[in-house]
Motif scaffolding. Sequence first.
Motif, short mmCIF file in Angstrom:
data_model
loop_
_atom_site.label_atom_id
_atom_site.label_comp_id
_atom_site.label_asym_id
_atom_site.label_seq_id
_atom_site.Cartn_x
_atom_site.Cartn_y
_atom_site.Cartn_z
N PRO A 258 0.80 -1.24 0.00
CA PRO A 258 0.00 0.00 0.00
C PRO A 258 0.83 1.28 0.00
CG PRO A 258 -0.93 -1.59 1.51
CD PRO A 258 0.38 -2.15 1.08
N ARG A 259 1.93 1.30 0.76
CA ARG A 259 2.74 2.52 0.84
C ARG A 259 3.32 2.87 -0.53
NH1 ARG A 259 4.40 7.16 1.49
NH2 ARG A 259 5.68 7.84 3.23
N PHE A 260 3.70 1.87 -1.30
CA PHE A 260 4.23 2.10 -2.65
C PHE A 260 3.15 2.68 -3.56
CE2 PHE A 260 4.54 0.11 -6.94
CZ PHE A 260 5.53 0.93 -7.44
N VAL A 261 1.95 2.13 -3.50
CA VAL A 261 0.85 2.62 -4.34
C VAL A 261 0.55 4.07 -4.00
CG1 VAL A 261 -1.59 2.33 -4.93
CG2 VAL A 261 -0.11 0.32 -4.65
N GLN A 262 0.47 4.38 -2.69
CA GLN A 262 0.21 5.76 -2.28
C GLN A 262 1.34 6.69 -2.72
OE1 GLN A 262 1.75 7.01 1.32
NE2 GLN A 262 1.76 8.77 -0.05
N HIS A 263 2.58 6.23 -2.57
CA HIS A 263 3.73 7.05 -2.95
C HIS A 263 3.74 7.30 -4.46
CE1 HIS A 263 7.70 8.81 -2.59
NE2 HIS A 263 8.14 8.02 -3.55
N ALA A 264 3.31 6.32 -5.23
CA ALA A 264 3.24 6.48 -6.68
C ALA A 264 2.22 7.55 -7.07
CB ALA A 264 2.88 5.15 -7.34
N ILE A 265 1.08 7.56 -6.38
CA ILE A 265 0.07 8.59 -6.64
C ILE A 265 0.63 9.97 -6.29
CG2 ILE A 265 -2.21 9.46 -5.97
CD1 ILE A 265 -3.01 6.54 -5.44
N TRP A 266 1.27 10.04 -5.14
CA TRP A 266 1.88 11.32 -4.72
C TRP A 266 2.91 11.79 -5.74
CZ3 TRP A 266 6.89 12.78 -3.72
CH2 TRP A 266 7.06 14.03 -3.11
N SER A 267 3.75 10.87 -6.21
CA SER A 267 4.80 11.22 -7.18
C SER A 267 4.20 11.70 -8.50
CB SER A 267 5.71 10.03 -7.44
OG SER A 267 6.37 9.63 -6.25
N PHE A 268 3.06 11.14 -8.87
CA PHE A 268 2.38 11.55 -10.09
C PHE A 268 1.92 13.01 -9.99
CE2 PHE A 268 -1.51 11.92 -12.66
CZ PHE A 268 -1.07 11.43 -13.88
N CYS A 269 1.57 13.43 -8.78
CA CYS A 269 1.01 14.77 -8.58
C CYS A 269 2.07 15.81 -8.19
CB CYS A 269 -0.05 14.72 -7.49
SG CYS A 269 -1.41 13.58 -7.80
N ALA A 270 3.05 15.43 -7.38
CA ALA A 270 3.92 16.40 -6.72
C ALA A 270 4.85 17.12 -7.68
CB ALA A 270 4.75 15.68 -5.66
N ALA A 271 5.17 18.37 -7.32
CA ALA A 271 6.11 19.16 -8.12
C ALA A 271 7.48 18.50 -8.15
CB ALA A 271 6.21 20.57 -7.55
N ASP A 272 7.83 17.78 -7.09
CA ASP A 272 9.10 17.07 -7.05
C ASP A 272 9.06 15.75 -7.80
OD1 ASP A 272 10.22 19.07 -5.55
OD2 ASP A 272 9.97 18.05 -3.62
N GLY A 273 7.87 15.38 -8.30
CA GLY A 273 7.71 14.14 -9.07
C GLY A 273 7.38 14.45 -10.52
N LEU A 274 6.28 13.86 -11.03
CA LEU A 274 5.88 14.11 -12.41
C LEU A 274 5.18 15.46 -12.58
CD1 LEU A 274 4.63 10.59 -13.59
CD2 LEU A 274 6.83 11.69 -14.02
N ASP A 275 4.72 16.05 -11.48
CA ASP A 275 4.18 17.41 -11.50
C ASP A 275 3.00 17.55 -12.46
OD1 ASP A 275 4.00 20.09 -10.82
OD2 ASP A 275 5.48 20.74 -12.29
N ASN A 278 -1.97 18.71 -9.91
CA ASN A 278 -1.86 19.56 -8.73
C ASN A 278 -2.44 20.95 -9.01
OD1 ASN A 278 0.26 21.30 -9.86
ND2 ASN A 278 1.62 19.54 -9.61
N GLY A 279 -2.59 21.74 -7.94
CA GLY A 279 -3.22 23.04 -8.04
C GLY A 279 -2.43 24.07 -8.83
N ASN A 280 -1.13 23.84 -9.02
CA ASN A 280 -0.34 24.75 -9.83
C ASN A 280 -0.66 24.63 -11.31
OD1 ASN A 280 1.08 25.73 -7.59
ND2 ASN A 280 2.58 24.08 -7.71
N ARG A 281 -1.19 23.49 -11.71
CA ARG A 281 -1.48 23.23 -13.12
C ARG A 281 -2.97 23.19 -13.45
NH1 ARG A 281 2.70 21.79 -16.22
NH2 ARG A 281 4.70 21.34 -15.21
N ILE A 282 -3.79 23.01 -12.42
CA ILE A 282 -5.23 22.86 -12.65
C ILE A 282 -5.98 23.84 -11.75
CG2 ILE A 282 -7.18 21.27 -12.66
CD1 ILE A 282 -5.09 18.97 -12.66
N PHE A 283 -6.82 24.70 -12.34
CA PHE A 283 -7.65 25.60 -11.54
C PHE A 283 -8.69 24.77 -10.77
CE2 PHE A 283 -6.34 28.61 -14.94
CZ PHE A 283 -5.72 29.55 -14.13
N ASP A 284 -8.85 25.09 -9.49
CA ASP A 284 -9.78 24.33 -8.66
C ASP A 284 -11.23 24.44 -9.16
OD1 ASP A 284 -7.64 23.65 -7.13
OD2 ASP A 284 -8.18 24.89 -5.40
N SER A 285 -11.54 25.54 -9.82
CA SER A 285 -12.92 25.78 -10.24
C SER A 285 -13.24 25.20 -11.62
CB SER A 285 -13.20 27.29 -10.26
OG SER A 285 -12.30 27.95 -11.13
#
Length: 315
Positions: A258-275, A278-285
């Motif tokens: 489970p920790r790997f799956v969660q970390h993969a999702i985080w890496s997909f989103c995070a600026a330090d990962g695939l970026d 996330n909110g920097n690229r997608i308007f919340d509205s």
Amino acid sequence: MLDEIDDEFRLAGMDQAVASGNTPPIFDWLLTAFSFQGISDQVARSYMEKHGTASWAKMEASLQTSPSCQKLQTYSDYGSCRYDKGSFTCAEPDHIDSCPVPRPKLRNGRLNQTAYSLFLFVRDIAGGDLIGWIDSQLEAATGSSEADLEATRQEALIGPLRGVFGVADKVLTNALSWLLIGARKQRPIWFETGKAMVVIDRLVHHHLVRTGILEKCGIPHRYGPGCYAEGGCAEIIRSAAERIDASSFNPAFPKIFPRFVQHAIWSFCAADGLDLCNGNRIFDSEPCQISYCYLFRICEKKALNLHNFKYLRYS
């Protein structure tokens, strides 16, 4: 992921510390990990490189002189210190000039309080032996099933540490899972616990909302305690992990990780990962418009603000 953890372990000398039962390097690393909360990793790292961090050795020396403040006598006495760095005030202002709590040049007063709270916990509750305390907490845990045993072991560690000032479940789970996974060669039981720990931050929660996964597979909720409740984000990720053979990505991984799956999702989103997500690229509205995203064709591209409106309306 294991390479990243192993590199960090070797750099901090934690592999040798765990093997020899040496608490200070583990304590120092945990304090550093706690310092990344509430701010970007880059800003936190830059501040620590410039001003340094608190350490077991310095804090132990500072308390050997028997500070006059009664709150520093024991772990149970330390609550409500209320040290504030900006105003240089605390709950016992008559003692602050000689108090050791403000001495570490940390980013804010809350981190100073966390440092001394954790030190007193390890000294008084763990008997100065953090490795031995973790061993005994995990070995004493029981469960009627593997999932129940994993949950009981996690709570055996996180439950007592919730009393440490300034560290919530997310911060504790994130740091402890890294520690437990990194010690897998010396302590297999640590790895069994760490691999099952799932950390839900805003990036992971918002990803499950934007993709429509949360609405289809769980119970829609705001970011917070609902992420760990029944039908929440953590449960969704654990269910997904049971359907993903993690060993196909790395033979050193367990099949269910489970920790790997969660970390993969985080890496997909995070600026330090695939970026990507996330909110920097997608308007919340607005729905996501990143057409080159790997998931664009199958993602439901839900707007975050719409999700929050529906939650507030029907909850």
